[in-house]
Design a protein around this motif. Structure first.
Motif, PDB file in Angstrom:
ATOM      1  N   PRO A 248      39.080  26.442  20.692  1.00 45.09           N
ATOM      2  CA  PRO A 248      38.494  25.329  21.462  1.00 45.09           C
ATOM      3  C   PRO A 248      37.339  25.765  22.364  1.00 45.09           C
ATOM      4  O   PRO A 248      36.363  25.032  22.522  1.00 45.09           O
ATOM      5  CB  PRO A 248      39.662  24.800  22.293  1.00 45.09           C
ATOM      6  CG  PRO A 248      40.869  25.188  21.527  1.00 45.09           C
ATOM      7  CD  PRO A 248      40.524  26.495  20.878  1.00 45.09           C
TER       8      PRO A 248
ATOM      9  N   ALA B 274      34.393  26.042  20.052  1.00 47.15           N
ATOM     10  CA  ALA B 274      33.979  24.722  19.570  1.00 47.15           C
ATOM     11  C   ALA B 274      33.292  23.920  20.666  1.00 47.15           C
ATOM     12  O   ALA B 274      32.254  23.289  20.440  1.00 47.15           O
ATOM     13  CB  ALA B 274      35.188  23.962  19.025  1.00 47.15           C
ATOM     14  N   ILE B 275      33.847  23.941  21.884  1.00 51.54           N
ATOM     15  CA  ILE B 275      33.246  23.201  22.998  1.00 51.54           C
ATOM     16  C   ILE B 275      31.906  23.812  23.371  1.00 51.54           C
ATOM     17  O   ILE B 275      30.940  23.112  23.674  1.00 51.54           O
ATOM     18  CB  ILE B 275      34.216  23.163  24.202  1.00 51.54           C
ATOM     19  CG1 ILE B 275      35.431  22.311  23.859  1.00 51.54           C
ATOM     20  CG2 ILE B 275      33.529  22.613  25.439  1.00 51.54           C
ATOM     21  CD1 ILE B 275      36.557  22.433  24.849  1.00 51.54           C
TER      22      ILE B 275
ATOM     23  N   ALA C  16      31.119  20.604  20.397  1.00 49.61           N
ATOM     24  CA  ALA C  16      32.173  19.706  19.913  1.00 49.61           C
ATOM     25  C   ALA C  16      32.864  19.050  21.112  1.00 49.61           C
ATOM     26  O   ALA C  16      32.887  19.599  22.207  1.00 49.61           O
ATOM     27  CB  ALA C  16      33.193  20.485  19.087  1.00 49.61           C
TER      28      ALA C  16
ATOM     29  N   ALA D  81      35.817  18.010  23.613  1.00 48.30           N
ATOM     30  CA  ALA D  81      37.015  18.733  24.049  1.00 48.30           C
ATOM     31  C   ALA D  81      38.263  18.014  23.569  1.00 48.30           C
ATOM     32  O   ALA D  81      38.323  16.791  23.580  1.00 48.30           O
ATOM     33  CB  ALA D  81      37.029  18.831  25.572  1.00 48.30           C
ATOM     34  N   PRO D  82      39.309  18.761  23.108  1.00 46.75           N
ATOM     35  CA  PRO D  82      40.563  18.114  22.720  1.00 46.75           C
ATOM     36  C   PRO D  82      41.231  17.465  23.928  1.00 46.75           C
ATOM     37  O   PRO D  82      40.958  17.810  25.070  1.00 46.75           O
ATOM     38  CB  PRO D  82      41.417  19.251  22.168  1.00 46.75           C
ATOM     39  CG  PRO D  82      40.661  20.501  22.307  1.00 46.75           C
ATOM     40  CD  PRO D  82      39.334  20.191  22.911  1.00 46.75           C
ATOM     41  N   SER D  83      42.120  16.541  23.676  1.00 45.65           N
ATOM     42  CA  SER D  83      42.757  15.798  24.763  1.00 45.65           C
ATOM     43  C   SER D  83      43.616  16.693  25.657  1.00 45.65           C
ATOM     44  O   SER D  83      43.744  16.438  26.840  1.00 45.65           O
ATOM     45  CB  SER D  83      43.599  14.663  24.186  1.00 45.65           C
ATOM     46  OG  SER D  83      44.621  15.212  23.351  1.00 45.65           O
ATOM     47  N   TRP D  84      44.189  17.755  25.115  1.00 40.65           N
ATOM     48  CA  TRP D  84      45.055  18.635  25.895  1.00 40.65           C
ATOM     49  C   TRP D  84      44.276  19.703  26.653  1.00 40.65           C
ATOM     50  O   TRP D  84      44.831  20.440  27.448  1.00 40.65           O
ATOM     51  CB  TRP D  84      46.101  19.295  25.000  1.00 40.65           C
ATOM     52  CG  TRP D  84      45.531  20.030  23.817  1.00 40.65           C
ATOM     53  CD1 TRP D  84      45.318  19.526  22.579  1.00 40.65           C
ATOM     54  CD2 TRP D  84      45.103  21.390  23.770  1.00 40.65           C
ATOM     55  NE1 TRP D  84      44.774  20.474  21.764  1.00 40.65           N
ATOM     56  CE2 TRP D  84      44.635  21.646  22.472  1.00 40.65           C
ATOM     57  CE3 TRP D  84      45.061  22.421  24.699  1.00 40.65           C
ATOM     58  CZ2 TRP D  84      44.133  22.874  22.070  1.00 40.65           C
ATOM     59  CZ3 TRP D  84      44.568  23.659  24.304  1.00 40.65           C
ATOM     60  CH2 TRP D  84      44.106  23.873  23.007  1.00 40.65           C
ATOM     61  N   TRP D  85      42.977  19.807  26.411  1.00 38.07           N
ATOM     62  CA  TRP D  85      42.170  20.846  27.035  1.00 38.07           C
ATOM     63  C   TRP D  85      41.937  20.510  28.504  1.00 38.07           C
ATOM     64  O   TRP D  85      41.568  19.389  28.841  1.00 38.07           O
ATOM     65  CB  TRP D  85      40.837  20.960  26.283  1.00 38.07           C
ATOM     66  CG  TRP D  85      40.059  22.177  26.638  1.00 38.07           C
ATOM     67  CD1 TRP D  85      38.876  22.209  27.330  1.00 38.07           C
ATOM     68  CD2 TRP D  85      40.373  23.525  26.339  1.00 38.07           C
ATOM     69  NE1 TRP D  85      38.444  23.496  27.464  1.00 38.07           N
ATOM     70  CE2 TRP D  85      39.350  24.331  26.873  1.00 38.07           C
ATOM     71  CE3 TRP D  85      41.420  24.152  25.689  1.00 38.07           C
ATOM     72  CZ2 TRP D  85      39.344  25.713  26.760  1.00 38.07           C
ATOM     73  CZ3 TRP D  85      41.411  25.524  25.570  1.00 38.07           C
ATOM     74  CH2 TRP D  85      40.389  26.296  26.102  1.00 38.07           C
TER      75      TRP D  85
END
Length: 192
Positions: free
Chosen positions: A23, A26-27, A31, A33-37
């Motif tokens: 992540p 990717a960020i 990209a 950010a995932p919801s849990w990040w």
């Protein structure tokens, strides 16, 4: 066993690196950010100033951090050395007599030598392990002797027979051997 432990540890380390590092990469490349990040976007820092300075005034914090990091470095070095250091050769180079070399699998030579050694008079069982390098192997032989046999006679038979045959068949000038002799322990029987 070391191979299994190595695979499990590599799998765990790889999973942690992918879950935490993926992540971040990717960020950083743009990209979402995932919801849990825990961070919002590309320009957000991983540790803000409050998180970095939270334990600074505690006297135990920095020695613990340094000790944990030093322990991780030492464990990583030990792991690397254990992986790189191979005690047993995979194959033994055999001199074919025509200037070329052939390779013989270590396990095949061990099994052939153990089979021949187990047929010696007074030998109940034999275990053979090859160590060393491909061009200069060393043998470790464990003999389980029957109670009535003379160890000196068995050792001479081992040296003159199977070890000489193994050395001659592989074309090795020497085959240093460590031999351990043990007597077979039989369970006591009840006499009626």
């Amino acid at each position: 066993m070391l191979k299994g432990v190595n695979r499990v540890l590599l799998g765990i380390v790889g999973l942690v690196l992918v879950v935490l590092g993926g992540p971040v990469l990717a960020i950083g490349l743009g990209a979402p950010a995932p919801s849990w990040w825990p961070h919002d976007g590309r320009h957000d820092v991983l540790l803000d100033e409050a998180a970095r300075t939270r334990w600074r005034d505690e006297g135990w914090w920095w020695p613990v951090v340094i000790a944990v990091l030093a322990l991780l470095v030492l464990l990583s070095l030990w792991w690397l050395l254990a992986v790189l250091r191979r005690r047993r050769p995979v194959e033994v180079l055999v001199d074919t007599g025509d200037g070329e070399d052939a390779s013989l699998r270590r396990r095949a030579l061990e099994q052939a030598l153990a089979e021949e050694v187990s047929h010696l008079d007074g030998v109940d069982r034999a275990h053979v392990h090859l160590t060393g390098r491909r061009r200069a192997p060393r043998a470790r032989v464990l003999l389980l002797l029957q109670p009535h046999i003379d160890p000196g006679t068995t050792l001479r038979s081992l040296t003159r027979g199977p070890l000489t045959h193994a050395r001659n068949s592989t074309g090795l000038p020497t085959l240093p051997t460590e031999t351990r002799l043990r007597a077979v322990k039989h369970r006591p029987e009840r006499v009626t």
